[in-house]
Design a protein around this motif. Structure first.
Motif, PDB file in Angstrom:
ATOM      1  N   SER A   2      89.554  29.777  14.817  1.00  0.00           N
ATOM      2  CA  SER A   2      89.284  29.652  16.247  1.00  0.00           C
ATOM      3  C   SER A   2      88.546  28.344  16.531  1.00  0.00           C
ATOM      4  O   SER A   2      88.063  27.656  15.618  1.00  0.00           O
ATOM      5  CB  SER A   2      88.435  30.829  16.722  1.00  0.00           C
ATOM      6  N   HIS A   3      88.440  28.023  17.821  1.00  0.00           N
ATOM      7  CA  HIS A   3      87.706  26.819  18.229  1.00  0.00           C
ATOM      8  C   HIS A   3      86.260  26.877  17.745  1.00  0.00           C
ATOM      9  O   HIS A   3      85.733  25.891  17.199  1.00  0.00           O
ATOM     10  CB  HIS A   3      87.755  26.693  19.754  1.00  0.00           C
ATOM     11  N   GLN A  10      82.581  22.286  10.985  1.00  0.00           N
ATOM     12  CA  GLN A  10      82.229  20.865  11.029  1.00  0.00           C
ATOM     13  C   GLN A  10      80.716  20.675  10.993  1.00  0.00           C
ATOM     14  O   GLN A  10      80.202  19.804  10.271  1.00  0.00           O
ATOM     15  CB  GLN A  10      82.805  20.216  12.289  1.00  0.00           C
ATOM     16  N   SER A  11      79.978  21.472  11.755  1.00  0.00           N
ATOM     17  CA  SER A  11      78.522  21.329  11.800  1.00  0.00           C
ATOM     18  C   SER A  11      77.884  21.649  10.450  1.00  0.00           C
ATOM     19  O   SER A  11      76.942  20.972  10.019  1.00  0.00           O
ATOM     20  CB  SER A  11      77.927  22.234  12.885  1.00  0.00           C
ATOM     21  N   ILE A  12      78.381  22.680   9.778  1.00  0.00           N
ATOM     22  CA  ILE A  12      77.862  23.027   8.455  1.00  0.00           C
ATOM     23  C   ILE A  12      78.141  21.903   7.463  1.00  0.00           C
ATOM     24  O   ILE A  12      77.279  21.553   6.635  1.00  0.00           O
ATOM     25  CB  ILE A  12      78.458  24.371   7.991  1.00  0.00           C
ATOM     26  N   TRP A 186      76.920  28.624  24.314  1.00  0.00           N
ATOM     27  CA  TRP A 186      76.683  29.992  24.785  1.00  0.00           C
ATOM     28  C   TRP A 186      77.695  30.976  24.206  1.00  0.00           C
ATOM     29  O   TRP A 186      77.358  32.132  23.908  1.00  0.00           O
ATOM     30  CB  TRP A 186      76.678  30.036  26.305  1.00  0.00           C
ATOM     31  N   ARG A 187      78.928  30.548  24.023  1.00  0.00           N
ATOM     32  CA  ARG A 187      79.915  31.438  23.403  1.00  0.00           C
ATOM     33  C   ARG A 187      79.540  31.721  21.943  1.00  0.00           C
ATOM     34  O   ARG A 187      79.737  32.841  21.445  1.00  0.00           O
ATOM     35  CB  ARG A 187      81.310  30.819  23.495  1.00  0.00           C
ATOM     36  N   TYR A 188      78.975  30.721  21.275  1.00  0.00           N
ATOM     37  CA  TYR A 188      78.542  30.920  19.889  1.00  0.00           C
ATOM     38  C   TYR A 188      77.293  31.809  19.836  1.00  0.00           C
ATOM     39  O   TYR A 188      77.181  32.670  18.965  1.00  0.00           O
ATOM     40  CB  TYR A 188      78.260  29.558  19.240  1.00  0.00           C
TER      41      TYR A 188
END
Length: 264
Positions: A2-3, A10-12, A186-188
């Motif tokens: 998913s998005h 990517q952040s990890i 916010w979705r995360y």
């Protein structure tokens, strides 16, 4: 994938690259939604443990709810927390507008932290969609020995190839959330059930979209009192995220001057 999965991955990767390349390394913790997501990602990246210091450069003017949040979750997340006070406002460039000058205390506070601990890397939770000057940033962003940022001369970052070599005295700001949007955040938060300061939720028809010092931050009109309602609101609102930040309504170049001199 998913998005949100792609953003998380990517952040990890960025956090692990920073930890591998830069020692000592620290992460700025403003107590806001973005830096809470960033800490959450760090805990995921390193199997539940944040292996570097969480740094709160404290103006002494945060909301009581923010200080309560700091004390609770620094313990629950077992953080190596560094708290350092900012210098008084009369030590800051007097040519800045009032709110920007107040905010610039954090720049001077961070410089003191850098001098005390000698960090080669500082992780910060800025996003490109948040403010026009921040849109010019790189993921691994070099800073001069005095913290200054040359936004006109930045390294290319093709295919997530990051430049991390530095001259003596310089450091890198690392930005694992650059590609995220406010809605993504916010979705995360909803998906991961990440704690946030209660001020983000509506009370008496107002809530905070962005949290700063009490005297230079205002709430916006909103009835969103749950994460689901915040997400629904953000999908249609025309109000900018930083509408409640006083310094964003001052001279057009004030924020760029702050960032160029080392502001987060």
């Amino acid at each position: 994938m998913s998005h949100l999965d792609a953003l998380e991955s990517q952040s990890i990767y960025i956090l692990r690259e920073a930890y591998n390349r830069l020692k000592p390394l620290g992460m700025l913790w403003s107590l806001g939604k973005d830096s809470n997501v960033m800490l959450w990602l760090a805990r995921k990246a390193f199997l539940g443990h944040v292996p570097f210091a969480a740094i709160h450069v404290d103006t002494g003017k945060k909301f009581p709810e923010m200080y309560e949040f700091r004390e609770r979750f620094s313990k629950e997340w077992n953080l190596n927390l560094i708290v350092r006070d900012c210098p008084p406002v009369d030590s800051v460039d007097p040519s800045l507008p009032p709110a920007a000058r107040s905010a610039a205390r954090k720049t001077e506070g961070l410089k003191r932290v850098m001098n005390e601990f000698g960090f080669k890397g500082i992780i910060a939770g800025i996003r490109r969609d948040e403010q026009a000057t921040r849109a010019k940033e790189r993921v691994f962003s070099p800073r001069a020995d005095n913290g200054a940022w040359n936004f006109r001369d930045q390294p290319p970052e093709f295919w997530d190839h990051f430049k991390s070599d530095l001259p003596e005295g310089a450091h890198l700001r690392v930005h694992p959330l650059l590609a995220w949007t406010e809605l993504d955040i916010w979705r995360y938060i909803e998906r991961e059930n990440i704690p946030v300061v209660s001020l983000y939720y509506s009370k008496n028809g107002k809530r905070y979209r962005s949290l700063g010092d009490q005297d230079i931050t205002s709430p916006v009109e909103s009835n969103a009192s749950t994460i689901a309602e915040i997400i629904q609101e953000l999908e249609t609102t025309k109000t900018s995220e930083r509408a409640g930040r006083a310094m964003d309504h001052e001279r057009e170049d004030a924020f760029e001057r702050l960032r160029a001199s080392g502001y987060m």
